[in-house]
Design a protein around this motif. Structure first.
Motif, PDB file in Angstrom:
ATOM      1  N   ARG A 176      43.076  33.404  34.150  1.00  0.00           N
ATOM      2  CA  ARG A 176      42.695  33.886  35.477  1.00  0.00           C
ATOM      3  C   ARG A 176      43.386  33.060  36.559  1.00  0.00           C
ATOM      4  O   ARG A 176      43.814  33.581  37.592  1.00  0.00           O
ATOM      5  N   ALA A 177      43.522  31.766  36.328  1.00  0.00           N
ATOM      6  CA  ALA A 177      44.240  30.924  37.287  1.00  0.00           C
ATOM      7  C   ALA A 177      45.700  31.317  37.369  1.00  0.00           C
ATOM      8  O   ALA A 177      46.323  31.254  38.426  1.00  0.00           O
ATOM      9  N   VAL A 178      46.240  31.742  36.217  1.00  0.00           N
ATOM     10  CA  VAL A 178      47.635  32.203  36.208  1.00  0.00           C
ATOM     11  C   VAL A 178      47.816  33.388  37.134  1.00  0.00           C
ATOM     12  O   VAL A 178      48.727  33.437  37.963  1.00  0.00           O
ATOM     13  N   ALA A 179      46.938  34.356  37.019  1.00  0.00           N
ATOM     14  CA  ALA A 179      47.066  35.553  37.849  1.00  0.00           C
ATOM     15  C   ALA A 179      46.905  35.218  39.319  1.00  0.00           C
ATOM     16  O   ALA A 179      47.586  35.780  40.174  1.00  0.00           O
ATOM     17  N   ALA A 180      45.983  34.318  39.628  1.00  0.00           N
ATOM     18  CA  ALA A 180      45.808  33.921  41.026  1.00  0.00           C
ATOM     19  C   ALA A 180      47.073  33.297  41.573  1.00  0.00           C
ATOM     20  O   ALA A 180      47.457  33.513  42.714  1.00  0.00           O
ATOM     21  N   GLN A 205      41.309  53.402  36.650  1.00  0.00           N
ATOM     22  CA  GLN A 205      40.854  52.101  37.120  1.00  0.00           C
ATOM     23  C   GLN A 205      40.164  51.324  36.003  1.00  0.00           C
ATOM     24  O   GLN A 205      40.377  50.112  35.842  1.00  0.00           O
ATOM     25  N   LYS A 206      39.364  52.015  35.209  1.00  0.00           N
ATOM     26  CA  LYS A 206      38.659  51.375  34.102  1.00  0.00           C
ATOM     27  C   LYS A 206      39.642  50.791  33.086  1.00  0.00           C
ATOM     28  O   LYS A 206      39.507  49.625  32.665  1.00  0.00           O
ATOM     29  N   HIS A 207      40.660  51.571  32.705  1.00  0.00           N
ATOM     30  CA  HIS A 207      41.612  51.088  31.713  1.00  0.00           C
ATOM     31  C   HIS A 207      42.516  49.994  32.282  1.00  0.00           C
ATOM     32  O   HIS A 207      42.913  49.072  31.561  1.00  0.00           O
ATOM     33  N   LEU A 208      42.833  50.113  33.551  1.00  0.00           N
ATOM     34  CA  LEU A 208      43.641  49.073  34.187  1.00  0.00           C
ATOM     35  C   LEU A 208      42.882  47.750  34.229  1.00  0.00           C
ATOM     36  O   LEU A 208      43.436  46.682  33.967  1.00  0.00           O
ATOM     37  N   SER A 225      41.829  42.258  32.353  1.00  0.00           N
ATOM     38  CA  SER A 225      40.809  41.343  31.833  1.00  0.00           C
ATOM     39  C   SER A 225      41.270  40.691  30.532  1.00  0.00           C
ATOM     40  O   SER A 225      41.128  39.477  30.350  1.00  0.00           O
ATOM     41  N   THR A 226      41.824  41.483  29.638  1.00  0.00           N
ATOM     42  CA  THR A 226      42.314  40.933  28.371  1.00  0.00           C
ATOM     43  C   THR A 226      43.469  39.971  28.596  1.00  0.00           C
ATOM     44  O   THR A 226      43.545  38.904  27.975  1.00  0.00           O
ATOM     45  N   ALA A 227      44.374  40.346  29.492  1.00  0.00           N
ATOM     46  CA  ALA A 227      45.516  39.471  29.778  1.00  0.00           C
ATOM     47  C   ALA A 227      45.070  38.132  30.333  1.00  0.00           C
ATOM     48  O   ALA A 227      45.621  37.082  29.998  1.00  0.00           O
ATOM     49  N   GLN A 274      42.715  36.367  27.156  1.00  0.00           N
ATOM     50  CA  GLN A 274      43.288  36.135  25.828  1.00  0.00           C
ATOM     51  C   GLN A 274      44.803  36.222  25.791  1.00  0.00           C
ATOM     52  O   GLN A 274      45.433  35.652  24.908  1.00  0.00           O
ATOM     53  N   GLY A 275      45.377  36.917  26.734  1.00  0.00           N
ATOM     54  CA  GLY A 275      46.779  37.266  26.614  1.00  0.00           C
ATOM     55  C   GLY A 275      46.912  38.573  25.842  1.00  0.00           C
ATOM     56  O   GLY A 275      46.004  38.978  25.108  1.00  0.00           O
ATOM     57  N   LEU A 276      48.037  39.241  25.994  1.00  0.00           N
ATOM     58  CA  LEU A 276      48.234  40.543  25.359  1.00  0.00           C
ATOM     59  C   LEU A 276      48.907  40.395  23.999  1.00  0.00           C
ATOM     60  O   LEU A 276      49.753  39.515  23.808  1.00  0.00           O
TER      61      LEU A 276
END
Length: 622
Positions: free
Chosen positions: A3-7, A100-103, A108-110, A113-115
C-alpha cells in the motif's frame, strides 16, 4: 508495504518499489497445481512450533484467519481477471459497479500480496488494448506489482499492442515507465533484448523521447549505437522524477528462489549472468566478475560494497551515466539533508580556496538546472503546473542557501575580494533568471553580500555589482510590463518584497556612487544611514563624498590616473577638480578602462543620462 508503494506511485507520478518479502506472501504460478495458501503457511507454522516448542491457539486462529482472507482475495482476483479478459467493447468506469468491484480486487491484491505471473498478460492486454477508459488503464498499470516474477512473454505481447496503436500516448508512456521500473523482475531477457532497437526507435517520437527519464535511456543507447538514435539529445537533461530503491542484495532472495523452483523459471540465465542478489562475499565477486550485470536500479549499487568494487573495476561510461541520473534526482528532491547541511559545515571550516570552489560548483549546478528546465510554454495559455512550481521552489532554496553561506563566509574571510568575486559570479546568473531562462523567479542578494560589494576595495567587484543591478532592473521591468499587459506570467508574480529590496539597494548605490548622500538616504535596515552627529565624531574630511565614483576606495587609482592626464604638471592631486564637464570626461575615461557594468548601471538608473545612450548600452556586457 504494498500500500505504501502505491501511495508513492501516486505522489511522484513515477515508479518506486520497496520489497519486504517476509511481509509479502507469494502466489503460485498456474504452471503448477494450485495448493491452498494455508497449506504453505501451515508448514511454516509447524516448523516454528518445532523450534519454539509449540503454537498457541490464538496464533493458530490468526493464521487461519489470514489464510481465509488470502483464499478470498485469490478468488476475487480470479473473478476480476476472468471479467477483464472477456471485455470486448469500450467500457467506462462511471456508474459501472461491476467494473469498479473487479478493479478494486486487482488493486487490493496488488497492494497486499503482489500479482501472480499469470495475471500480467491479461492485465497488460486489457490496459493497452484501448477498450477501457484511460483512468481505468492507468489504475491497472499502476497495480502491476509482481509477487515474484513477470513472465517475459507477457511483456513481449504487450509490446505488440503498442504497434496496434489503440492506447493513448499517456498510457504508452506509463507502460514504458512501468517497464523500466520492474525490469529486474522479468524472468528472462532474451526476447526483450532483441526488441531494444524497436524500443528506442519508438521513443524517438517527440511525445515519448522528450520525456526526461526516456531521454536518459536514449542517451545511453546513443553511446553505443549512435546510428540508431537520429534525434538530437540535449547535453544536459532534466532528471527523472522517481525514487529508485530496489535493493541490489534483497531480503527476498529465499522467497524468489522458492518461486523459481515452483514456477520452473529463472530470473537470470545462469549461463550468462550471476545474480547480484546472490553476491555475498569478495571471493564470489572474483569468481564471477565476468558474469555480473548491474541491476537496472542503479541506486542500489551505492549500498552494496561489493558492487562498488565492481564498478571501480569496470570501465563503462554508461554505468556512471545511469548513476548520474539517479543521484541528480535524489539530490534535487532532498537537497537540504543530502547537500546543504553537510556542505555548510565543510564550507565554514575550510580554506578560502575550498569556499570558492564550492561557490563555483553551486553556480554550475544552478546553470544546469536552468538550462535543463527552460520554460517554453506561454503561461497565459496553460495553467501553472506542479513541475514549474517545484522547480521554482528548488531554485529559490538553492539561491537562498548560497546567500546565507556567502554572508557568513565573507565575515569569516574578512570580506575577501577573492571570495566576493565568486559570490558575485553566482549572482550574475541569478539576476537574469527571468529573461534568460524564462523562470518566474528573482531573488536579490542578501545585505551581507550587497554592502560588502558596494564598499569593496576592488574595482572589478564593484563593476560586477553595477552590472548585476542593471540586469536585475532589466528583468524586473520586463516582468512588470508583462504583468501589466497580461502577456506573460499571469500565474506567477514576483513578490512585492523583491521590488522593495531592489529599490532600497538602488537608493544606496546612487547615494554612494553618484549623489554622495548614502549616509542620509539609505533606507535599508542594514544599510549605511547614520545620524550627522555620529558622522561628525569620525573626523573624516569629505565624509559624504567618500564612496562616490571619484573618492571610492576601489576607484581612487583611476581618479589619480585621470588627474595625471588632465593636469600633468601638478604634483598634488586635487580631486575637487573632477566636477562638471570634467566629471563627464572622467566617466568616459572609466568606460575606456573597461567599466562596462558601471556604464550600463549609470545609463539605466540615473535620469541625467539621455535615452539615446541608454539604448546603446542595451547589448553591453562586462
Amino acid at each position: 508495504m504494498c500500500r505504501a508503494v502505491a501511495a508513492e506511485f501516486e505522489r511522484r507520478n513515477g515508479w518506486s518499489l520497496r520489497w519486504e518479502s517476509e511481509k509479502m506472501p507469494r502466489r503460485q504460478s498456474s504452471q503448477t497445481p494450485k495448493q491452498p495458501q494455508h497449506v504453505r503457511r501451515k508448514s511454516q507454522t509447524d516448523l516454528s512450533s518445532w523450534r519454539k516448542g509449540g503454537t498457541s491457539d490464538s496464533e493458530k486462529s490468526v493464521q487461519n484467519q489470514e489464510s481465509a482472507n488470502n483464499d478470498s482475495q485469490e478468488g476475487s482476483l480470479d473473478q476480476a481477471l476472468s471479467y477483464l479478459e472477456k471485455v470486448q467493447n469500450r467500457v467506462a468506469l462511471k456508474k459501472n459497479s461491476v467494473l469498479q468491484k473487479h478493479l478494486d480486487a486487482v488493486e487490493s491484491t496488488a497492494l497486499t500480496q503482489g500479482l501472480p505471473p499469470e495475471g500480467f498478460e491479461i492485465l497488460l492486454r486489457v490496459a493497452l488494448s484501448g477498450k477501457l477508459a484511460d483512468t481505468v488503464n492507468t489504475r491497472l498499470l499502476k497495480s502491476l506489482i509482481p509477487a515474484s516474477v513477470i513472465p517475459e512473454d507477457s511483456v513481449v505481447k504487450a509490446v505488440s499492442w503498442l504497434c496496434v496503436g489503440k492506447c493513448s500516448d499517456n498510457i504508452q508512456l506509463l507502460f514504458f515507465k512501468w517497464l523500466i521500473t520492474v525490469f529486474d523482475f522479468i524472468d528472462r531477457k532474451e526476447q526483450l533484448r532483441a526488441l531494444y532497437s524497436f524500443f528506442f526507435f519508438y521513443l524517438q517520437d517527440d511525445r515519448m523521447g522528450m520525456q526526461s527519464h526516456l531521454q536518459a535511456l536514449l542517451s545511453l543507447y546513443k553511446l553505443y549505437c549512435p546510428e540508431k538514435v537520429t534525434i538530437t539529445l540535449p547535453g544536459k537533461m532534466k532528471k527523472w522524477n522517481t525514487q529508485l530503491v530496489i535493493p541490489a542484495s534483497s531480503s527476498n532472495t529465499n522467497n524468489l528462489g522458492e518461486d523459481r523452483q515452483k514456477n520452473s523459471v529463472s530470473l537470470y540465465s545462469t549461463n550468462e549472468f550471476f545474480p547480484v542478489e546472490q553476491l555475498q562475499t569478495f571471493p564470489q565477486l572474483l569468481q564471477n566478475i565476468h558474469r555480473l550485470e548491474f541491476p537496472s536500479q542503479m541506486g542500489s549499487v551505492l549500498t552494496n560494497p561489493l558492487l562498488l568494487h565492481y564498478m571501480n573495476f569496470v570501465k563503462d561510461e554508461s554505468i556512471y551515466l545511469r548513476l548520474y541520473y539517479w543521484m541528480g534526482q535524489m539530490l534535487q528532491e532532498d537537497l537540504k539533508s543530502y547537500i546543504y547541511d553537510p556542505l555548510a559545515q565543510l564550507f565554514f571550516t575550510s580554506s578560502i580556496y575550498f569556499k570558492c570552489s564550492v561557490l563555483e560548483s553551486l553556480k554550475e549546478l544552478l546553470q544546469n538546472w536552468l538550462n535543463c528546465n527552460v520554460i517554453q510554454v506561454d503561461l497565459e495559455l496553460s495553467s501553472l503546473n506542479t513541475t514549474l512550481s517545484g522547480l521554482v521552489n528548488a531554485v529559490a532554496e538553492l539561491v537562498r542557501f548560497v546567500g546565507w553561506i556567502s554572508t557568513v563566509g565573507l565575515r569569516l574571510e574578512n570580506n575577501s575580494s577573492f571570495l566576493l568575486y565568486f559570490i558575485l559570479d553566482f549572482y550574475g546568473t541569478v539576476c537574469d533568471m527571468y529573461l534568460k531562462y524564462n523562470l518566474p523567479l528573482l531573488i536579490m542578494p542578501p545585505a551581507g553580500v550587497f554592502y560588502p560589494a558596494l564598499l569593496s576595495m576592488d574595482s572589478v567587484n564593484l563593476n560586477q555589482l553595477c552590472y548585476i543591478m542593471y540586469r536585475y532592473r532589466t528583468n524586473l521591468v520586463a516582468a512588470k510590463e508583462n504583468e501589466l499587459t497580461k502577456k506573460k506570467m499571469l500565474q506567477f508574480k514576483f513578490s512585492n518584497q523583491t521590488y522593495v529590496e531592489y529599490n532600497q539597494y538602488i537608493t544606496a548605490m546612487v547615494g554612494c556612487l553618484w549623489t554622495s548622500s548614502a549616509f542620509q538616504k539609505d533606507i535599508h535596515p542594514q544599510g549605511l544611514r547614520m545620524d550627522d552627529q555620529l558622522l561628525s565624531k569620525t573626523a573624516v574630511k569629505e565624509l559624504k563624498n567618500s564612496f562616490n565614483i571619484v573618492y571610492h576606495p576601489a576607484m581612487m587609482g583611476y581618479s589619480i590616473q585621470f588627474l595625471k592626464q588632465i593636469c600633468p604638471d601638478e604634483t598634488t592631486f586635487n580631486f575637487k577638480l573632477i566636477k562638471g564637464k570634467k566629471w563627464d570626461c572622467y566617466l568616459e575615461y572609466l568606460y575606456t578602462q573597461g567599466f562596462k557594468g558601471l556604464k550600463v548601471f549609470i545609463e539605466s538608473s540615473i535620469s541625467r543620462v539621455s535615452q539615446t545612450s541608454h539604448r546603446k548600452a542595451e547589448n553591453v556586457e562586462p
